[in-house]
Scaffold this motif. Structure first.
Motif, PDB file in Angstrom:
ATOM      1  N   TRP A  36      20.239 -25.385  24.693  1.00  0.00           N
ATOM      2  CA  TRP A  36      18.643 -25.491  25.119  1.00  0.00           C
ATOM      3  C   TRP A  36      18.007 -25.231  24.043  1.00  0.00           C
ATOM      4  N   PHE A  37      16.772 -25.966  23.977  1.00  0.00           N
ATOM      5  CA  PHE A  37      15.862 -26.008  22.709  1.00  0.00           C
ATOM      6  C   PHE A  37      14.547 -25.729  23.347  1.00  0.00           C
ATOM      7  N   ARG A  38      13.491 -25.306  22.582  1.00  0.00           N
ATOM      8  CA  ARG A  38      12.202 -25.297  23.029  1.00  0.00           C
ATOM      9  C   ARG A  38      11.046 -25.707  21.915  1.00  0.00           C
ATOM     10  N   GLN A  39      10.046 -26.402  22.585  1.00  0.00           N
ATOM     11  CA  GLN A  39       9.110 -26.743  21.563  1.00  0.00           C
ATOM     12  C   GLN A  39       7.666 -26.181  22.086  1.00  0.00           C
ATOM     13  N   ALA A  40       6.793 -25.771  21.369  1.00  0.00           N
ATOM     14  CA  ALA A  40       5.546 -25.088  21.714  1.00  0.00           C
ATOM     15  C   ALA A  40       4.610 -26.071  20.974  1.00  0.00           C
ATOM     16  N   PRO A  41       3.423 -26.237  21.313  1.00  0.00           N
ATOM     17  CA  PRO A  41       2.458 -27.268  20.679  1.00  0.00           C
ATOM     18  C   PRO A  41       2.293 -26.707  19.202  1.00  0.00           C
ATOM     19  N   GLY A  42       2.192 -27.754  18.323  1.00  0.00           N
ATOM     20  CA  GLY A  42       2.232 -27.559  17.008  1.00  0.00           C
ATOM     21  C   GLY A  42       3.326 -26.934  16.208  1.00  0.00           C
ATOM     22  N   GLN A  43       4.377 -26.740  16.812  1.00  0.00           N
ATOM     23  CA  GLN A  43       5.599 -26.083  16.365  1.00  0.00           C
ATOM     24  C   GLN A  43       6.790 -26.835  16.320  1.00  0.00           C
ATOM     25  N   GLU A  44       7.872 -26.564  15.602  1.00  0.00           N
ATOM     26  CA  GLU A  44       8.882 -27.511  15.542  1.00  0.00           C
ATOM     27  C   GLU A  44       9.874 -26.831  16.791  1.00  0.00           C
ATOM     28  N   ARG A  45      10.611 -27.788  17.356  1.00  0.00           N
ATOM     29  CA  ARG A  45      11.743 -27.744  18.173  1.00  0.00           C
ATOM     30  C   ARG A  45      13.001 -26.695  17.686  1.00  0.00           C
ATOM     31  N   GLU A  46      13.002 -25.674  18.511  1.00  0.00           N
ATOM     32  CA  GLU A  46      13.936 -24.766  18.042  1.00  0.00           C
ATOM     33  C   GLU A  46      15.183 -24.473  18.827  1.00  0.00           C
ATOM     34  N   CYS A  47      16.189 -24.223  18.642  1.00  0.00           N
ATOM     35  CA  CYS A  47      17.553 -23.931  19.473  1.00  0.00           C
ATOM     36  C   CYS A  47      17.474 -22.459  19.868  1.00  0.00           C
ATOM     37  N   VAL A  48      17.275 -22.207  21.398  1.00  0.00           N
ATOM     38  CA  VAL A  48      17.248 -21.034  21.833  1.00  0.00           C
ATOM     39  C   VAL A  48      18.660 -20.374  22.055  1.00  0.00           C
ATOM     40  N   ALA A  50      23.132 -21.851  22.732  1.00  0.00           N
ATOM     41  CA  ALA A  50      24.049 -22.755  22.887  1.00  0.00           C
ATOM     42  C   ALA A  50      25.430 -22.402  23.257  1.00  0.00           C
ATOM     43  N   ILE A  51      26.199 -23.337  24.005  1.00  0.00           N
ATOM     44  CA  ILE A  51      27.546 -22.832  24.562  1.00  0.00           C
ATOM     45  C   ILE A  51      28.643 -24.045  24.273  1.00  0.00           C
ATOM     46  N   SER A  52      29.592 -23.358  23.831  1.00  0.00           N
ATOM     47  CA  SER A  52      30.887 -24.256  23.769  1.00  0.00           C
ATOM     48  C   SER A  52      31.206 -25.031  25.144  1.00  0.00           C
ATOM     49  N   TRP A  53      32.239 -26.037  25.022  1.00  0.00           N
ATOM     50  CA  TRP A  53      32.649 -26.849  25.986  1.00  0.00           C
ATOM     51  C   TRP A  53      33.291 -25.844  26.953  1.00  0.00           C
ATOM     52  N   SER A  54      33.969 -24.886  26.676  1.00  0.00           N
ATOM     53  CA  SER A  54      34.569 -23.932  27.744  1.00  0.00           C
ATOM     54  C   SER A  54      33.885 -22.901  27.944  1.00  0.00           C
ATOM     55  N   GLY A  55      32.543 -22.488  27.461  1.00  0.00           N
ATOM     56  CA  GLY A  55      31.813 -21.591  27.922  1.00  0.00           C
ATOM     57  C   GLY A  55      32.178 -20.176  27.434  1.00  0.00           C
ATOM     58  N   LYS A  56      33.319 -20.259  26.549  1.00  0.00           N
ATOM     59  CA  LYS A  56      33.758 -19.042  25.971  1.00  0.00           C
ATOM     60  C   LYS A  56      32.891 -18.228  24.852  1.00  0.00           C
ATOM     61  N   VAL A 102      29.280 -26.100  18.708  1.00  0.00           N
ATOM     62  CA  VAL A 102      28.128 -25.417  18.891  1.00  0.00           C
ATOM     63  C   VAL A 102      27.285 -25.531  17.535  1.00  0.00           C
ATOM     64  N   ALA A 103      28.061 -25.448  16.323  1.00  0.00           N
ATOM     65  CA  ALA A 103      27.471 -25.633  15.075  1.00  0.00           C
ATOM     66  C   ALA A 103      26.418 -26.746  15.109  1.00  0.00           C
ATOM     67  N   ALA A 104      26.953 -27.895  15.596  1.00  0.00           N
ATOM     68  CA  ALA A 104      26.145 -28.792  15.643  1.00  0.00           C
ATOM     69  C   ALA A 104      24.721 -28.901  16.704  1.00  0.00           C
ATOM     70  N   ILE A 105      24.974 -27.902  17.692  1.00  0.00           N
ATOM     71  CA  ILE A 105      23.810 -27.614  18.522  1.00  0.00           C
ATOM     72  C   ILE A 105      22.877 -26.777  17.652  1.00  0.00           C
ATOM     73  N   THR A 106      23.359 -25.703  17.046  1.00  0.00           N
ATOM     74  CA  THR A 106      22.108 -24.944  16.276  1.00  0.00           C
ATOM     75  C   THR A 106      21.739 -25.426  14.882  1.00  0.00           C
ATOM     76  N   GLY A 107      22.448 -26.451  14.576  1.00  0.00           N
ATOM     77  CA  GLY A 107      22.162 -27.113  13.278  1.00  0.00           C
ATOM     78  C   GLY A 107      21.212 -28.454  13.649  1.00  0.00           C
TER      79      GLY A 107
END
Length: 124
Positions: A36-48, A50-56, A102-107
């Motif tokens: 999940w990411f979020r983007q506020a007006p005038g700000q960069e999109r940030e990752c809030v 992330a979860i692996s395929w298994s959920g673990k 997950v690292a791809a998501i956060t990066g």
């Protein structure tokens, strides 16, 4: 056609809760990390979160740690974001995305699929 569709956004008072959903269609995402990411007006999109395929394995931004919880139901091809103790600074458009790990998501790398976003507004 592969789609990620977010839902569950809205207007809530500070201290309240919302649960976002991201439903995938067109193919299964059970082998993908999701985020999940979020983007506020005038700000960069940030990752809030992330979860692996298994959920673990889960990762959270410091700003939401202890308040937000990411989860997934691979049988339903859906990922969720439970948001508690919401603050006005959480106001943003929230997007979900899929990636190979997950690292791809956060990066923010190799994210081939994005949803259209859902607005979350937290009033003070």
């Amino acid at each position: 056609q592969v789609q990620l569709v977010e839902s569950g956004g809205g207007l809530v008072q500070a201290g309240g809760s919302l649960r976002l959903s991201c439903a995938a269609s067109g193919r299964t995402f059970s082998s993908d990390a999701m985020g999940w990411f979020r983007q506020a007006p005038g700000q960069e999109r940030e990752c809030v979160a992330a979860i692996s395929w298994s959920g673990k394995s889960t990762v959270y931004a410091d700003s939401v740690k202890g308040r937000f919880t990411i989860s997934r139901d691979n049988a339903k091809n859906t990922v969720y974001l439970q948001m508690n103790s919401l603050k006005p600074e959480d106001t943003a458009v929230y997007y979900c995305a899929a990636g190979p790990y997950v690292a791809a998501i956060t990066g923010k790398e190799r994210l081939d699929y994005w949803g259209q976003g859902t607005q979350v507004t937290v009033s003070s």
